[in-house]
Design a protein around this motif. Structure first.
Motif, PDB file in Angstrom:
ATOM      1  N   PHE A 169      33.570  48.344  49.178  1.00  0.00           N
ATOM      2  CA  PHE A 169      33.971  47.183  49.971  1.00  0.00           C
ATOM      3  C   PHE A 169      35.381  47.341  50.540  1.00  0.00           C
ATOM      4  CE2 PHE A 169      30.608  45.855  47.204  1.00  0.00           C
ATOM      5  CZ  PHE A 169      29.829  45.000  47.972  1.00  0.00           C
ATOM      6  N   LYS A 170      35.820  48.577  50.667  1.00  0.00           N
ATOM      7  CA  LYS A 170      37.151  48.843  51.197  1.00  0.00           C
ATOM      8  C   LYS A 170      37.317  48.197  52.571  1.00  0.00           C
ATOM      9  CE  LYS A 170      40.351  52.616  52.252  1.00  0.00           C
ATOM     10  NZ  LYS A 170      40.541  54.091  52.268  1.00  0.00           N
TER      11      LYS A 170
ATOM     12  N   GLY B 299      43.590  45.443  45.637  1.00  0.00           N
ATOM     13  CA  GLY B 299      44.197  46.701  46.072  1.00  0.00           C
ATOM     14  C   GLY B 299      43.268  47.549  46.920  1.00  0.00           C
ATOM     15  N   ILE B 300      42.015  47.118  47.083  1.00  0.00           N
ATOM     16  CA  ILE B 300      41.014  47.902  47.804  1.00  0.00           C
ATOM     17  C   ILE B 300      40.518  47.172  49.041  1.00  0.00           C
ATOM     18  CG2 ILE B 300      38.755  49.031  47.664  1.00  0.00           C
ATOM     19  CD1 ILE B 300      39.155  49.138  44.605  1.00  0.00           C
ATOM     20  N   VAL B 301      40.170  45.904  48.862  1.00  0.00           N
ATOM     21  CA  VAL B 301      39.507  45.149  49.927  1.00  0.00           C
ATOM     22  C   VAL B 301      40.523  44.445  50.820  1.00  0.00           C
ATOM     23  CG1 VAL B 301      37.534  44.799  48.400  1.00  0.00           C
ATOM     24  CG2 VAL B 301      39.282  43.014  48.559  1.00  0.00           C
ATOM     25  N   ALA B 302      40.023  43.845  51.899  1.00  0.00           N
ATOM     26  CA  ALA B 302      40.920  43.125  52.816  1.00  0.00           C
ATOM     27  C   ALA B 302      41.370  41.797  52.222  1.00  0.00           C
ATOM     28  CB  ALA B 302      40.209  42.898  54.149  1.00  0.00           C
TER      29      ALA B 302
ATOM     30  N   LEU C  48      49.718  38.059  44.647  1.00  0.00           N
ATOM     31  CA  LEU C  48      49.060  38.934  45.619  1.00  0.00           C
ATOM     32  C   LEU C  48      48.841  38.202  46.943  1.00  0.00           C
ATOM     33  CD1 LEU C  48      46.444  40.503  43.172  1.00  0.00           C
ATOM     34  CD2 LEU C  48      48.573  41.541  43.998  1.00  0.00           C
ATOM     35  N   PRO C  49      49.248  38.790  48.056  1.00  0.00           N
ATOM     36  CA  PRO C  49      49.168  38.097  49.347  1.00  0.00           C
ATOM     37  C   PRO C  49      47.753  37.972  49.907  1.00  0.00           C
ATOM     38  CG  PRO C  49      49.943  40.349  49.641  1.00  0.00           C
ATOM     39  CD  PRO C  49      49.888  40.116  48.158  1.00  0.00           C
ATOM     40  N   ASN C  50      46.830  38.802  49.446  1.00  0.00           N
ATOM     41  CA  ASN C  50      45.474  38.772  50.022  1.00  0.00           C
ATOM     42  C   ASN C  50      44.447  38.159  49.073  1.00  0.00           C
ATOM     43  OD1 ASN C  50      45.639  40.955  48.242  1.00  0.00           O
ATOM     44  ND2 ASN C  50      44.170  42.188  49.408  1.00  0.00           N
ATOM     45  N   VAL C  51      44.902  37.233  48.222  1.00  0.00           N
ATOM     46  CA  VAL C  51      44.008  36.540  47.297  1.00  0.00           C
ATOM     47  C   VAL C  51      44.122  35.032  47.510  1.00  0.00           C
ATOM     48  CG1 VAL C  51      43.486  36.022  44.885  1.00  0.00           C
ATOM     49  CG2 VAL C  51      44.118  38.350  45.545  1.00  0.00           C
ATOM     50  N   THR C  52      42.970  34.381  47.607  1.00  0.00           N
ATOM     51  CA  THR C  52      42.908  32.913  47.673  1.00  0.00           C
ATOM     52  C   THR C  52      42.175  32.414  46.435  1.00  0.00           C
ATOM     53  OG1 THR C  52      42.850  32.913  50.089  1.00  0.00           O
ATOM     54  CG2 THR C  52      42.066  30.928  48.966  1.00  0.00           C
ATOM     55  N   VAL C  53      42.768  31.470  45.725  1.00  0.00           N
ATOM     56  CA  VAL C  53      42.153  30.891  44.529  1.00  0.00           C
ATOM     57  C   VAL C  53      41.668  29.482  44.855  1.00  0.00           C
ATOM     58  CG1 VAL C  53      42.503  30.182  42.133  1.00  0.00           C
ATOM     59  CG2 VAL C  53      43.630  32.249  43.008  1.00  0.00           C
TER      60      VAL C  53
END
Length: 518
Positions: A351-352, A374-377, A401-406
Motif C-alpha cells: 500500500f505504498k 512510514g509507508i503509506v500516504a 505523525l503528520p499523515n495520521v488522522t485519529v
C-alpha cells in the motif's frame, strides 16, 4: 552487496554443495539490476561450484538457480534479501544436492507428485510469513522436475501487483490461477495439490490406538502440555490445525522471559522441535469438529475431526487458541485480502503511497498505524470508544505523525469496493449519529482475538465471550477434559502465560489419570 561477515557465513554454507550449480540471470541497466549483479557476484566469490550466465527473461531483474544443463525451476524476481535471504541460501544448497531437513515422508510425497505445477508467489521483503511459503515451494521445485517456483517482489513488480489485484502477501498462483494467500507450510501445500492426501491421513488417524493424553492445538499452550505429558512416559498425541498457532503470525516478541527478542515463526519452530524431541504423535493440519465426553466414569473421551476420523483418549487438553477478530460488517468478507488485511508488517508495503485505515485503538492498532505511516500516504485510525486504549508512549508517537488522522467514537458499518478491491470505509459518528465515508485503498483490522471454541458449544461450559471456563487446575466442566491458553478464561493472553497454563493442564491431566486408575 554483502558485508564481509555475511559473505564468510555464505562461504561456509556453500562448502556443503554436493554438485555444481548455475545461476541464470536476466539483468538490465537499472539500479535494481545492478544491485542484483553485485549480489550474484558475491555468491560467485563464495564458491567455485557456482557459475553465472545471462539470458533473456520476461521479468528483469531476476535470476534462476539450476543444475548446469537443466532449466532453472527456482527463480527469484527481485532481490531475496531481508527475510528472504535464507530462502536464497536454502535454494542454492538444495539445488546443489544438499539434503533438506524435512521428514522422509514429505520428500517421498513431493517426488511422487504427478502433473505439472507452476507456482508464482508475490511477497514483500518485510513479510515474516512469506519465506515459509517460498522455501516450501522451492523445495518442491528442487525435488520434483515437474514443479517450478518463482518468488516475485511485489514492491519491485508493481505492474503485476496491480494487474492481478494483489492486496496481501504472500499470494500464490498455480498455473496462473490463485492458489492461496497467507502463511502455508509445505504440508498444507501438499495437502492441496495431492488429492489423495486427506483420505490417507484420515485413514491413518482412525487406526490409532487410544491416547493417555490427547492435546488439541499446537500453539504455546499445546506444546507445553504435550512436553509435560510426554515426560511422564505416557502415550501422548497432539492434533493441530497448524502447529505454532497464532504465534506464527506474530512478528516481534520481546517479553518472553530469558529471550531478549525473537520472532513468532522462530519460536514456533523451536516449540515444534522441542515437542518432537519426545515420543509425541503429532497430527498436523487436522481441525477438531466435535468433543464427545466419556460415556461413563473412567471411559474414553472422543475428539472427532473434520476429515471424518476420530481419536480417543483417557484425557484431553484443549488448547485451540484464538483467531483474529473480524468487524463483521458488510463488505469485509468480500474484500478480505483485496484490501482488508490483518497483518500490517506483511501487507503494508503493498500500500505504498496509498491511503489506508486502521481499525482499533489498542496497542496493536496504534502500533500498526505508526508502522504504516512510514509507508503509506495517509492513515486513518478508527476507534469505537471515545478514547484510545494504547499505552501513552504509543499515543504520543501517533499524534506526532503528520499523515495520521485519529477518529474516535467511530462505529464501522461497511467496507466498500468496486467489485475487485476496497475503495473506502463507512462509519457512524456515535456522538452525532451522522454516517460518514472515507475513501481509501486498504483497511487493517486490529481489534483483538476470538477464542477458537465454536466446535465446543453445548459440550463444555463457555463464558459469554466464548472462552472455555476452567478452574485453577485447568479443569473444564467435563471430567477428564482440561483446557489452557487463549481459548480459556485465563486472564492476560500472553505466550508465557499460555505455556504455564499448558503445563498446569498437563499436570492436572496426569493427576486425573492416577486418581481415576486409568
Amino acid at each position: 552487496m554483502l558485508d564481509s561477515a555475511i559473505k564468510e557465513q555464505l562461504k561456509a554454507y556453500l562448502e556443503r554443495l554436493q554438485r555444481p550449480i548455475e545461476i541464470v540471470a536476466a539483468l538490465g541497466d537499472d539500479a535494481k539490476s545492478q544491485e542484483m549483479r553485485a549480489l550474484l557476484n558475491d555468491i560467485l566469490d563464495c564458491s567455485a561450484k557456482v557459475s553465472l550466465r545471462e539470458e533473456a527473461h520476461a521479468r528483469i531483474p531476476s535470476f534462476g538457480v539450476a543444475v548446469p544443463g537443466e532449466t532453472a525451476r527456482i527463480r527469484f524476481a527481485g532481490l531475496p534479501m531481508g527475510h528472504e535471504f535464507t530462502s536464497l541460501v536454502l535454494a542454492l544448497l538444495q539445488v546443489g544436492g544438499y539434503p533438506p531437513k524435512v521428514d522422509q515422508a514429505v520428500i517421498d510425497q513431493i517426488k511422487g507428485l504427478s502433473g505439472h505445477f507452476d507456482f508464482e508467489t508475490f511477497i514483500s521483503l518485510s513479510c515474516h510469513n512469506c519465506p515459509d511459503v517460498i522455501q516450501a515451494l522451492n523445495l518442491m521445485a528442487a525435488l520434483n522436475p515437474n514443479v517450478t517456483s518463482t518468488m516475485i517482489d511485489g514492491a519491485l513488480f508493481q505492474g503485476e501487483v496491480e494487474a492481478r489485484q494483489i492486496m496481501a502477501v504472500p499470494t500464490v498462483f498455480l498455473d496462473g490461477a490463485e492458489f492461496g494467500q497467507g502463511r502455508m507450510t509445505i504440508e498444507e501445500i501438499l495437502a492441496k495439490v495431492d488429492t489423495g492426501a486427506a483420505a490417507r491421513a484420515a485413514e491413518e488417524i482412525a487406526a490409532k490406538a487410544a491416547f493417555d493424553v490427547l492435546v488439541v492445538g499446537g500453539g504455546p499452550a499445546g506444546a507445553a502440555a504435550a512436553i509435560y505429558a510426554a515426560r511422564k512416559g505416557i502415550r501422548t498425541g497432539v492434533v493441530a490445525e497448524r502447529f505454532g498457532g497464532q504465534v506464527m503470525d506474530t512478528l516481534g516478541i520481546e517479553n518472553f522471559i530469558s529471550v531478549k527478542e525473537t520472532e513468532g515463526p522462530k519460536l514456533a519452530m523451536a516449540l515444534e522441535e522441542h515437542v518432537k524431541a519426545y515420543d509425541v504423535d503429532i497430527m498436523n493440519l487436522q481441525r477438531a469438529a466435535k468433543l464427545v465426553p466419556a460415556a461413563e466414569e473412567g471411559g474414553l473421551v472422543e475428539v472427532q475431526l473434520e476429515n471424518g476420523a476420530a481419536l480417543k483418549s483417557k484425557s484431553v487438553i484443549i488448547a485451540t487458541g484464538a483467531r483474529w477478530r473480524e468487524m463483521n460488517v458488510p463488505g469485509e468478507k468480500e474484500y478480505k485480502a483485496k484490501g482488508v488485511c490483518f497483518c500490517p508488517h506483511c501487507d503494508g508495503p503493498l500500500f505504498k503511497g496509498k491511503r489506508v485505515a486502521v481499525i482499533g485503538g489498542g496497542n496493536s492498532g496504534v502500533e500498526a498505524a505508526i508502522d504504516l505511516a512510514g509507508i503509506v500516504a495517509h492513515v486513518t485510525l478508527l476507534e469505537f470508544a471515545d478514547t484510545l486504549r494504547a499505552d501513552a508512549v504509543l499515543q504520543k508517537k501517533l499524534y506526532s505523525l503528520p499523515n495520521v488522522t485519529v477518529i474516535k467514537s467511530a462505529q464501522t458499518t461497511e467496507v466498500t469496493g468496486d467489485g475487485q478491491k476496497v475503495n473506502g470505509i463507512t462509519y457512524k459518528d456515535r456522538v452525532s449519529g451522522e454516517e460518514k465515508h472515507v475513501e481509501l485503498e486498504g483497511i487493517f483490522v486490529q481489534i483483538g482475538l476470538l477464542p477458537a471454541t465454536d466446535w465446543l458449544k453445548g459440550t463444555v461450559d463457555l463464558s459469554r465471550f466464548g472462552e472455555i471456563e476452567i478452574d485453577a487446575k485447568g479443569q473444564t466442566s467435563v471430567p477428564g477434559v482440561f483446557a489452557a491458553g487463549d481459548c480459556t478464561t485465563v486472564p492476560y493472553k500472553q505466550i508465557i502465560i499460555a505455556m504455564g497454563a499448558g503445563a498446569t493442564a498437563s499436570l492436572s491431566a496426569f493427576d486425573h489419570l492416577i486418581r481415576s486408575g486409568s
